[in-house]
Design an enzyme around this catalytic site. Sequence first.
Site, mmCIF file in Angstrom:
data_model
loop_
_atom_site.group_PDB
_atom_site.id
_atom_site.type_symbol
_atom_site.label_atom_id
_atom_site.label_comp_id
_atom_site.label_asym_id
_atom_site.label_seq_id
_atom_site.Cartn_x
_atom_site.Cartn_y
_atom_site.Cartn_z
ATOM 1 N N LYS A 1 0.848 -1.201 0.000
ATOM 2 C CA LYS A 1 0.000 0.000 0.000
ATOM 3 C C LYS A 1 0.885 1.253 0.000
ATOM 4 O O LYS A 1 2.062 1.190 0.381
ATOM 5 C CB LYS A 1 -0.936 -0.027 1.202
ATOM 6 C CG LYS A 1 -0.242 -0.066 2.556
ATOM 7 C CD LYS A 1 -1.212 -0.441 3.666
ATOM 8 C CE LYS A 1 -0.528 -0.421 5.027
ATOM 9 N NZ LYS A 1 -1.392 -0.954 6.084
ATOM 10 N N ARG B 1 -11.512 -0.073 13.520
ATOM 11 C CA ARG B 1 -11.190 0.754 12.359
ATOM 12 C C ARG B 1 -11.957 0.189 11.166
ATOM 13 O O ARG B 1 -12.916 0.777 10.713
ATOM 14 C CB ARG B 1 -9.670 0.706 12.158
ATOM 15 C CG ARG B 1 -9.083 1.849 11.418
ATOM 16 C CD ARG B 1 -7.570 1.802 11.390
ATOM 17 N NE ARG B 1 -7.027 0.594 10.781
ATOM 18 C CZ ARG B 1 -5.784 0.448 10.376
ATOM 19 N NH1 ARG B 1 -4.918 1.439 10.527
ATOM 20 N NH2 ARG B 1 -5.365 -0.678 9.844
ATOM 21 N N TYR C 1 14.608 31.209 8.320
ATOM 22 C CA TYR C 1 13.331 31.817 8.696
ATOM 23 C C TYR C 1 13.200 31.929 10.207
ATOM 24 O O TYR C 1 13.538 31.003 10.950
ATOM 25 C CB TYR C 1 12.173 30.969 8.176
ATOM 26 C CG TYR C 1 11.937 31.095 6.683
ATOM 27 C CD1 TYR C 1 11.676 32.338 6.103
ATOM 28 C CD2 TYR C 1 11.969 29.973 5.871
ATOM 29 C CE1 TYR C 1 11.455 32.449 4.747
ATOM 30 C CE2 TYR C 1 11.747 30.077 4.498
ATOM 31 C CZ TYR C 1 11.488 31.326 3.949
ATOM 32 O OH TYR C 1 11.266 31.431 2.608
ATOM 33 N N MET D 1 10.984 24.918 2.811
ATOM 34 C CA MET D 1 10.338 24.073 1.803
ATOM 35 C C MET D 1 11.345 23.271 0.991
ATOM 36 O O MET D 1 11.168 22.073 0.741
ATOM 37 C CB MET D 1 9.498 24.954 0.866
ATOM 38 C CG MET D 1 8.675 24.149 -0.132
ATOM 39 S SD MET D 1 7.800 25.201 -1.293
ATOM 40 C CE MET D 1 6.635 26.024 -0.221
HETATM 41 C C1 LIG Z 1 -0.675 -1.823 6.901
HETATM 42 C C2 LIG Z 1 -1.268 -3.133 7.296
HETATM 43 C C3 LIG Z 1 -0.448 -4.252 7.470
HETATM 44 C C4 LIG Z 1 1.058 -4.164 7.465
HETATM 45 O O1 LIG Z 1 1.477 -3.604 8.693
HETATM 46 P P1 LIG Z 1 3.017 -3.395 9.035
HETATM 47 O O2 LIG Z 1 3.005 -2.853 10.407
HETATM 48 O O3 LIG Z 1 3.544 -2.402 8.043
HETATM 49 O O4 LIG Z 1 3.684 -4.711 8.912
HETATM 50 C C5 LIG Z 1 -1.061 -5.473 7.692
HETATM 51 N N1 LIG Z 1 -2.417 -5.574 7.774
HETATM 52 C C6 LIG Z 1 -3.221 -4.509 7.645
HETATM 53 C C7 LIG Z 1 -4.693 -4.689 7.763
HETATM 54 C C8 LIG Z 1 -2.682 -3.254 7.406
HETATM 55 O O5 LIG Z 1 -3.481 -2.185 7.304
#
Ligand SMILES: *Cc1c(COP(=O)(O)O)cnc(C)c1O
Length: 373
Positions: A45, A144, A266, A314
């Site tokens: 992802k 979640r 800055y 930036m």
């Molecule tokens: C992101 C995610 C993972 C991977 O988690 P890591 O901590 O990066 O190993 C696994 N399962 C779900 C449902 C996730 O959202």
Amino acid sequence: MAAADPLASAPPTATAVAVIDLAAVAANFRDLAARHGAPVAGVVKADAYGLSAARVAPVLAAERAAMLFTAGFDEAAALSGVVPKNLPRAVLDGLAPGTEADFVAQNLLPVLNDLGQVERWAAHSRALGRRLPCLLHLDTGMARLGLDAAETARLAEDASPLRGLDVRYVMTHLACADEPGHPLNDLQRRRFAEACARLPKMPRSFANSSGIFLGPDYRSELARPGAAAYGINPTPGSPNPMRPVVALHARIMQVRTIAAGDSVGYGASFVASRPSRIATAAIGYADGFPRALSARATAALDGTEFPLVGRVSMDLTTFDVTGLPEGAVRPGGFVALIDAAHDADALAARANTIGYEILTGLSRRAHRVWLPA
Ligand SMILES: *Cc1c(COP(=O)(O)O)cnc(C)c1O
């Protein structure tokens, strides 16, 4: 490996340069599979945590990842043609209403996150006269995504919607796997076991990166490690067992001498207490180098560290290189902000965040170099 090699191959216009070691990703993934002692999926992802899903997914496929997970549909669809057709790609965000035909057309597996999604996928299966593949996500303490306890109970009472589906795995996700002593780990483990016992028998998917390190009680038919494959420490507080994957360098634009009392950047937030040499590097928050690192990070040159002074802006960040031999830091050269000695987790800690956010936050303006697997 000489860190200078990939930098020498970067174009002269490259400013911030991220070097991504795909051989280390492969080695980490093999190591995770060996530790898990059962099949392992790749989690790619957010463009493989910022490292490029198009580059990383084939490496994980070659290391026999049993499945790939993305967050969104588009991320998974983009991997069509990038990985072998028979490698299942699953979408953690689940089955948005009206996307059933798209999942079928793209040959993707939805992670079914509520009973409505289960019913819609089952209805689509009936309409096509096929048992469509998917995963079933049970929430055991993350609150979640996934079927909550009430929905899980309803499904246990009447599992008929599952009959028309090809549920490859029933999964849950740990909230506190990076804290081995946290009581929620064991509670989630027991809730998951109890729920699975009440549902039709399905292969299970449980541990993320840190979950693999919780030991054999957290083993399942499919672990889902992401971060650890990319070199993030799955055991915070203990030495990182993974091989470093990412290095981040920034090119020096100018080096100047300032007098005691002169300010830098800055807000004039840094005022030199002595005559100082200040090196300006071409990296800033637009490259994903957090502004929260203002006056808090260090950079390194050949292992010698020196402090970031003033504010991260930036495009530019300033370092006090007074302690280095004159001429050691030169315009056109590079300094290291992430390296094996100072990894993404260490940088993250200075910015009050986690390595995950540093890696996924690296912007596409930073030039990326991939060392082959
Ligand atoms: C992101 C995610 C993972 C991977 O988690 P890591 O901590 O990066 O190993 C696994 N399962 C779900 C449902 C996730 O959202």
